[in-house]
Design a protein around this motif. Sequence first.
Motif, PDB file in Angstrom:
ATOM      1  N   MET A   1       0.851  -1.188   0.000  1.00 17.91           N
ATOM      2  CA  MET A   1       0.000   0.000   0.000  1.00 17.91           C
ATOM      3  C   MET A   1       0.891   1.243   0.000  1.00 17.91           C
ATOM      4  SD  MET A   1      -2.893   1.196   2.790  1.00 17.91           S
ATOM      5  CE  MET A   1      -3.929  -0.231   2.515  1.00 17.91           C
ATOM      6  N   GLY A   2       0.650   2.134  -0.966  1.00 16.28           N
ATOM      7  CA  GLY A   2       1.422   3.354  -1.055  1.00 16.28           C
ATOM      8  C   GLY A   2       1.042   4.358   0.012  1.00 16.28           C
ATOM      9  N   LYS A   3       1.828   5.429   0.108  1.00 13.59           N
ATOM     10  CA  LYS A   3       1.585   6.430   1.141  1.00 13.59           C
ATOM     11  C   LYS A   3       0.208   7.056   0.993  1.00 13.59           C
ATOM     12  CE  LYS A   3       3.457  10.621   3.218  1.00 13.59           C
ATOM     13  NZ  LYS A   3       4.518  11.652   3.183  1.00 13.59           N
ATOM     14  N   GLY A   4      -0.172   7.360  -0.256  1.00 16.17           N
ATOM     15  CA  GLY A   4      -1.472   7.970  -0.487  1.00 16.17           C
ATOM     16  C   GLY A   4      -2.608   7.047  -0.076  1.00 16.17           C
ATOM     17  N   GLU A   5      -2.463   5.746  -0.390  1.00 20.42           N
ATOM     18  CA  GLU A   5      -3.510   4.779  -0.038  1.00 20.42           C
ATOM     19  C   GLU A   5      -3.596   4.592   1.464  1.00 20.42           C
ATOM     20  OE1 GLU A   5      -2.033   1.545  -2.428  1.00 20.42           O
ATOM     21  OE2 GLU A   5      -3.745   1.710  -3.775  1.00 20.42           O
ATOM     22  N   SER A   6      -2.437   4.535   2.129  1.00 15.33           N
ATOM     23  CA  SER A   6      -2.446   4.348   3.581  1.00 15.33           C
ATOM     24  C   SER A   6      -3.034   5.567   4.280  1.00 15.33           C
ATOM     25  CB  SER A   6      -1.034   4.060   4.093  1.00 15.33           C
ATOM     26  OG  SER A   6      -0.165   5.140   3.832  1.00 15.33           O
ATOM     27  N   THR A   7      -2.736   6.756   3.736  1.00 18.40           N
ATOM     28  CA  THR A   7      -3.317   7.974   4.306  1.00 18.40           C
ATOM     29  C   THR A   7      -4.826   7.962   4.160  1.00 18.40           C
ATOM     30  OG1 THR A   7      -1.335   9.283   3.828  1.00 18.40           O
ATOM     31  CG2 THR A   7      -3.407  10.492   4.158  1.00 18.40           C
ATOM     32  N   LYS A   8      -5.302   7.562   2.984  1.00 19.44           N
ATOM     33  CA  LYS A   8      -6.749   7.526   2.760  1.00 19.44           C
ATOM     34  C   LYS A   8      -7.406   6.489   3.657  1.00 19.44           C
ATOM     35  CE  LYS A   8     -10.285   7.316  -0.806  1.00 19.44           C
ATOM     36  NZ  LYS A   8     -10.578   7.237  -2.258  1.00 19.44           N
ATOM     37  N   ALA A   9      -6.771   5.338   3.845  1.00 21.78           N
ATOM     38  CA  ALA A   9      -7.331   4.302   4.714  1.00 21.78           C
ATOM     39  C   ALA A   9      -7.451   4.825   6.146  1.00 21.78           C
ATOM     40  CB  ALA A   9      -6.456   3.052   4.674  1.00 21.78           C
ATOM     41  N   ALA A  10      -6.432   5.562   6.607  1.00 23.42           N
ATOM     42  CA  ALA A  10      -6.476   6.125   7.957  1.00 23.42           C
ATOM     43  C   ALA A  10      -7.576   7.170   8.076  1.00 23.42           C
ATOM     44  CB  ALA A  10      -5.120   6.743   8.306  1.00 23.42           C
ATOM     45  N   VAL A  11      -7.746   7.965   7.026  1.00 20.53           N
ATOM     46  CA  VAL A  11      -8.808   8.973   7.021  1.00 20.53           C
ATOM     47  C   VAL A  11     -10.172   8.299   7.044  1.00 20.53           C
ATOM     48  CG1 VAL A  11      -9.914  10.781   5.652  1.00 20.53           C
ATOM     49  CG2 VAL A  11      -7.426  10.758   5.902  1.00 20.53           C
ATOM     50  N   LEU A  12     -10.318   7.211   6.299  1.00 20.70           N
ATOM     51  CA  LEU A  12     -11.597   6.500   6.283  1.00 20.70           C
ATOM     52  C   LEU A  12     -11.887   5.844   7.626  1.00 20.70           C
ATOM     53  CD1 LEU A  12     -11.617   4.959   2.697  1.00 20.70           C
ATOM     54  CD2 LEU A  12     -13.284   6.569   3.649  1.00 20.70           C
ATOM     55  N   ASP A  13     -10.845   5.383   8.311  1.00 19.09           N
ATOM     56  CA  ASP A  13     -11.040   4.861   9.673  1.00 19.09           C
ATOM     57  C   ASP A  13     -11.635   5.948  10.566  1.00 19.09           C
ATOM     58  OD1 ASP A  13     -10.103   2.273   9.225  1.00 19.09           O
ATOM     59  OD2 ASP A  13      -8.044   2.746   9.822  1.00 19.09           O
ATOM     60  N   GLU A  14     -11.035   7.122  10.486  1.00 20.96           N
ATOM     61  CA  GLU A  14     -11.504   8.246  11.302  1.00 20.96           C
ATOM     62  C   GLU A  14     -12.910   8.670  10.878  1.00 20.96           C
ATOM     63  OE1 GLU A  14     -11.258  10.954  14.356  1.00 20.96           O
ATOM     64  OE2 GLU A  14      -9.621   9.591  13.802  1.00 20.96           O
ATOM     65  N   ALA A  15     -13.151   8.696   9.579  1.00 23.98           N
ATOM     66  CA  ALA A  15     -14.453   9.129   9.075  1.00 23.98           C
ATOM     67  C   ALA A  15     -15.561   8.162   9.475  1.00 23.98           C
ATOM     68  CB  ALA A  15     -14.397   9.250   7.549  1.00 23.98           C
ATOM     69  N   THR A  16     -15.265   6.873   9.455  1.00 26.65           N
ATOM     70  CA  THR A  16     -16.269   5.884   9.827  1.00 26.65           C
ATOM     71  C   THR A  16     -16.595   5.969  11.310  1.00 26.65           C
ATOM     72  OG1 THR A  16     -15.393   4.430   8.100  1.00 26.65           O
ATOM     73  CG2 THR A  16     -16.875   3.432   9.684  1.00 26.65           C
ATOM     74  N   GLU A  17     -15.576   6.148  12.120  1.00 25.81           N
ATOM     75  CA  GLU A  17     -15.796   6.334  13.561  1.00 25.81           C
ATOM     76  C   GLU A  17     -16.620   7.597  13.812  1.00 25.81           C
ATOM     77  OE1 GLU A  17     -15.589   5.822  17.712  1.00 25.81           O
ATOM     78  OE2 GLU A  17     -15.226   4.428  16.057  1.00 25.81           O
ATOM     79  N   LEU A  18     -16.294   8.664  13.105  1.00 26.37           N
ATOM     80  CA  LEU A  18     -17.019   9.919  13.261  1.00 26.37           C
ATOM     81  C   LEU A  18     -18.479   9.759  12.838  1.00 26.37           C
ATOM     82  CD1 LEU A  18     -16.810  12.917  14.006  1.00 26.37           C
ATOM     83  CD2 LEU A  18     -16.120  13.382  11.641  1.00 26.37           C
ATOM     84  N   ALA A  19     -18.704   9.043  11.735  1.00 23.47           N
ATOM     85  CA  ALA A  19     -20.069   8.820  11.257  1.00 23.47           C
ATOM     86  C   ALA A  19     -20.892   8.051  12.279  1.00 23.47           C
ATOM     87  CB  ALA A  19     -20.045   8.073   9.928  1.00 23.47           C
ATOM     88  N   SER A  20     -20.253   7.140  13.013  1.00 20.05           N
ATOM     89  CA  SER A  20     -20.980   6.378  14.028  1.00 20.05           C
ATOM     90  C   SER A  20     -21.427   7.270  15.185  1.00 20.05           C
ATOM     91  CB  SER A  20     -20.110   5.231  14.563  1.00 20.05           C
ATOM     92  OG  SER A  20     -19.157   5.681  15.506  1.00 20.05           O
ATOM     93  N   LEU A  21     -20.760   8.397  15.346  1.00 22.79           N
ATOM     94  CA  LEU A  21     -21.069   9.302  16.456  1.00 22.79           C
ATOM     95  C   LEU A  21     -22.010  10.431  16.051  1.00 22.79           C
ATOM     96  CD1 LEU A  21     -17.439   9.561  17.883  1.00 22.79           C
ATOM     97  CD2 LEU A  21     -19.342   8.314  18.922  1.00 22.79           C
ATOM     98  N   VAL A  22     -21.813  10.993  14.857  1.00 20.47           N
ATOM     99  CA  VAL A  22     -22.617  12.155  14.447  1.00 20.47           C
ATOM    100  C   VAL A  22     -23.627  11.814  13.363  1.00 20.47           C
ATOM    101  CG1 VAL A  22     -20.714  13.691  15.029  1.00 20.47           C
ATOM    102  CG2 VAL A  22     -20.983  12.941  12.655  1.00 20.47           C
ATOM    103  N   GLY A  23     -23.615  10.567  12.885  1.00 20.37           N
ATOM    104  CA  GLY A  23     -24.504  10.187  11.797  1.00 20.37           C
ATOM    105  C   GLY A  23     -23.845  10.416  10.451  1.00 20.37           C
ATOM    106  N   LEU A  24     -24.213   9.585   9.487  1.00 21.23           N
ATOM    107  CA  LEU A  24     -23.618   9.730   8.163  1.00 21.23           C
ATOM    108  C   LEU A  24     -24.000  11.069   7.540  1.00 21.23           C
ATOM    109  CD1 LEU A  24     -21.808   7.980   6.345  1.00 21.23           C
ATOM    110  CD2 LEU A  24     -23.876   7.186   5.185  1.00 21.23           C
ATOM    111  N   GLY A  25     -25.218  11.525   7.820  1.00 22.20           N
ATOM    112  CA  GLY A  25     -25.644  12.817   7.295  1.00 22.20           C
ATOM    113  C   GLY A  25     -24.860  13.977   7.879  1.00 22.20           C
ATOM    114  N   GLY A  26     -24.349  13.807   9.110  1.00 18.43           N
ATOM    115  CA  GLY A  26     -23.566  14.856   9.752  1.00 18.43           C
ATOM    116  C   GLY A  26     -22.102  14.829   9.377  1.00 18.43           C
ATOM    117  N   LEU A  27     -21.723  13.819   8.596  1.00 14.18           N
ATOM    118  CA  LEU A  27     -20.328  13.699   8.162  1.00 14.18           C
ATOM    119  C   LEU A  27     -20.105  14.543   6.917  1.00 14.18           C
ATOM    120  CD1 LEU A  27     -17.565  12.259   8.471  1.00 14.18           C
ATOM    121  CD2 LEU A  27     -18.463  10.480   6.952  1.00 14.18           C
TER     122      LEU A  27
END
Length: 203
Positions: A1-27
């Motif tokens: 996995m390249g740097k760009g892909e790993s960065t995006k995967a980490a961002v998606l981890d954070e985004a999914t956790e955030l969506a679980s807290l504020v709702g997908l509509g609030g993301l």
Amino acid sequence: MGKGESTKAAVLDEATELASLVGLGGLTLGTLAAATKLSKSGLYAHFASKESLQVEVLQHAREKFVDVVMRPTLATPRGEPRLREFFDRWLRWQSTAFGGGCVFVDAASEFDDQEGAVRDELVRAERDKLESVTMIVRTAVGEGHFRDDVDPEQFAYELEGIVLAHHHARRLMRDGTAESRARRAFERLLESCRPRAGEVRQA
């Protein structure tokens, strides 16, 4: 996995956790930028719009569900043992996968009446999950654990009802008996499908 892909995967981890807290509509790209300390312009390099971010979050959560629930389930013995493994892992997923509630359950309430790519992705994920359950039930019939007349689609429907009731009781009602009630309901569902005493299966 390249740097760009790993960065995006980490961002998606954070985004999914955030969506679980504020709702997908609030993301949004803005709320995600604040949570990740990244610039909105940097996030635009990964996600073209709020909708594309929401869709990719669902896809990311779906991949995690496959890794955490489906793959280990399919590695267990066929039939009722596999069904039990799936149920155990599904309940655990609801309780521990994210800090908030199940992303799919919460998003379904938000987007069930909103046509578009997000709803389409939710429907795909739900259909795949239900098809997996019906397949497992069919193996239980084939192994002789369940009667020949058991309807796999109906079983999947009732199992979904148990898991949704568990989510509601645990998250909204904060009912400490939610899991034990869900497990009792699951045992009754299994019992209703087993061959009756003295019943001989047709060859």
